[in-house]
Write a protein that holds these residues in place. Structure first.
Motif, PDB file in Angstrom:
ATOM      1  N   LYS B  13      24.987 -32.854  18.012  1.00 31.82           N
ATOM      2  CA  LYS B  13      24.348 -31.650  17.440  1.00 31.82           C
ATOM      3  C   LYS B  13      25.396 -30.674  16.924  1.00 31.82           C
ATOM      4  N   LEU B  14      26.569 -30.667  17.561  1.00 36.68           N
ATOM      5  CA  LEU B  14      27.665 -29.804  17.118  1.00 36.68           C
ATOM      6  C   LEU B  14      28.465 -30.456  15.988  1.00 36.68           C
ATOM      7  N   GLY B  15      28.043 -31.655  15.574  1.00 40.15           N
ATOM      8  CA  GLY B  15      28.742 -32.349  14.493  1.00 40.15           C
ATOM      9  C   GLY B  15      30.071 -32.926  14.936  1.00 40.15           C
ATOM     10  N   VAL B  16      30.141 -33.302  16.217  1.00 36.48           N
ATOM     11  CA  VAL B  16      31.407 -33.807  16.764  1.00 36.48           C
ATOM     12  C   VAL B  16      31.322 -35.323  16.958  1.00 36.48           C
ATOM     13  N   GLU B  17      32.328 -36.032  16.455  1.00 33.96           N
ATOM     14  CA  GLU B  17      32.432 -37.466  16.667  1.00 33.96           C
ATOM     15  C   GLU B  17      33.394 -37.710  17.821  1.00 33.96           C
ATOM     16  N   VAL B  18      33.113 -38.735  18.617  1.00 32.33           N
ATOM     17  CA  VAL B  18      33.946 -39.028  19.782  1.00 32.33           C
ATOM     18  C   VAL B  18      34.690 -40.347  19.567  1.00 32.33           C
ATOM     19  N   LEU B  19      35.953 -40.378  19.969  1.00 34.28           N
ATOM     20  CA  LEU B  19      36.734 -41.616  20.008  1.00 34.28           C
ATOM     21  C   LEU B  19      37.430 -41.664  21.359  1.00 34.28           C
ATOM     22  N   SER B  20      37.388 -42.819  22.030  1.00 32.66           N
ATOM     23  CA  SER B  20      38.155 -42.955  23.265  1.00 32.66           C
ATOM     24  C   SER B  20      39.193 -44.050  23.060  1.00 32.66           C
ATOM     25  N   ALA B  21      40.289 -43.960  23.790  1.00 30.20           N
ATOM     26  CA  ALA B  21      41.362 -44.946  23.619  1.00 30.20           C
ATOM     27  C   ALA B  21      42.077 -45.204  24.928  1.00 30.20           C
ATOM     28  N   SER B  22      42.319 -46.478  25.205  1.00 22.70           N
ATOM     29  CA  SER B  22      43.167 -46.861  26.335  1.00 22.70           C
ATOM     30  C   SER B  22      43.976 -48.077  25.903  1.00 22.70           C
ATOM     31  N   THR B  23      44.855 -48.535  26.785  1.00 20.09           N
ATOM     32  CA  THR B  23      45.687 -49.684  26.422  1.00 20.09           C
ATOM     33  C   THR B  23      44.953 -51.008  26.674  1.00 20.09           C
ATOM     34  N   ASP B  24      43.717 -50.953  27.130  1.00 22.70           N
ATOM     35  CA  ASP B  24      42.940 -52.181  27.335  1.00 22.70           C
ATOM     36  C   ASP B  24      42.563 -52.810  25.991  1.00 22.70           C
ATOM     37  N   SER B  25      42.333 -54.108  26.011  1.00 22.10           N
ATOM     38  CA  SER B  25      41.928 -54.808  24.787  1.00 22.10           C
ATOM     39  C   SER B  25      40.453 -54.511  24.489  1.00 22.10           C
TER      40      SER B  25
END
Lengths: 84, 148
Positions: B13-25
């Motif tokens: 609703k706030l127009g925010v996109e989420v990305l998560s990142a780790s060293t896992d495949s």
């Protein structure tokens, strides 16, 4: 985001502008402890990157610059299946 | 991550996109999502889960721990111009509070909308008054804002 073909290799994310195997480049301009000199600061540009990703059942490739014009919440975390 | 997923609709609703990142495949991401996270969330993880196996992303964002081969906890708010507006970096044993990231998003969006004519003071929450920086405010913040 186009679906990526799945192979046996373990692909990894790369910083845009740095070759995928940039060990020598990183070493050449590395600071203490081998860290690259480019570091994020608030008020500065977020370094662009691309990385393989899992998204709703598919393997895709994500590029940060594809999100230009939007707010992005980027979260790093130590590992899948960890407890916190 | 499941805590962020629980507030995902609000972020959208706030127009925010989420990305998560780790060293896992990406293969491990798939298993984690299917076998655990989907049981902790309403509809699984709705955003792309990035694989940073070599730590290339973590290195430039200053969160890669080369002794352990992992990215420590790091949260970055990036605005529509691609500028990092906020970051929070923590060692692994303590989790984040997504509510604080959302509060900051409200504040940065308000400041951006005002084209910098308004500022959010300490302890600001959505709906609370903002400050209007200028010559008249110098020495007079106490008249419009007091700590709780």
């Amino acid at each position: 985001m186009a679906e990526e073909p799945v192979g046996c290799a373990k692909p990894t994310g790369t910083v845009v502008g740095q070759p995928p195997d940039s060990r020598n480049e990183l070493r050449a301009d590395a600071g203490e402890g081998g860290r690259p000199m480019v570091m994020v600061k608030v008020g500065g540009k977020a370094p662009d990157f691309q990385a393989p990703a899992y998204h709703r059942g598919k393997f895709v490739n994500v590029k940060l610059s594809d999100y230009a014009g939007k707010w992005v919440l980027l979260c790093f975390y130590p590992g899948d299946f960890t407890f916190v | 991550m499941s805590a962020v997923a629980g507030r995902f609709d609000e972020l959208q609703k706030l127009g925010v996109e989420v990305l998560s990142a780790s060293t896992d495949s990406v293969f491990v991401h798939k298993m984690w999502e299917e076998h655990e996270l989907s049981k902790m969330t309403k509809s699984g993880i709705p955003w792309p889960m990035l694989s940073d196996g070599a730590g290339n992303l973590g290195k430039v964002y200053g969160v890669y721990d080369e002794n352990n081969g992992i990215n420590i906890r790091g949260r970055f708010l990036i605005d529509p111009d691609g500028v990092v507006q906020a970051m929070e970096v923590m060692t692994p044993p303590v989790g984040r509070k997504i509510g604080e990231a959302i509060r900051q998003l409200h504040a940065f969006q308000l400041v951006r909308k005002s084209k910098g004519t308004e500022a959010c003071p300490a302890e600001w929450e959505p709906g609370k008054p903002t400050l209007k920086p200028g010559p008249d405010l110098v020495g007079n913040v106490w008249k419009v804002w007091q700590p709780e």
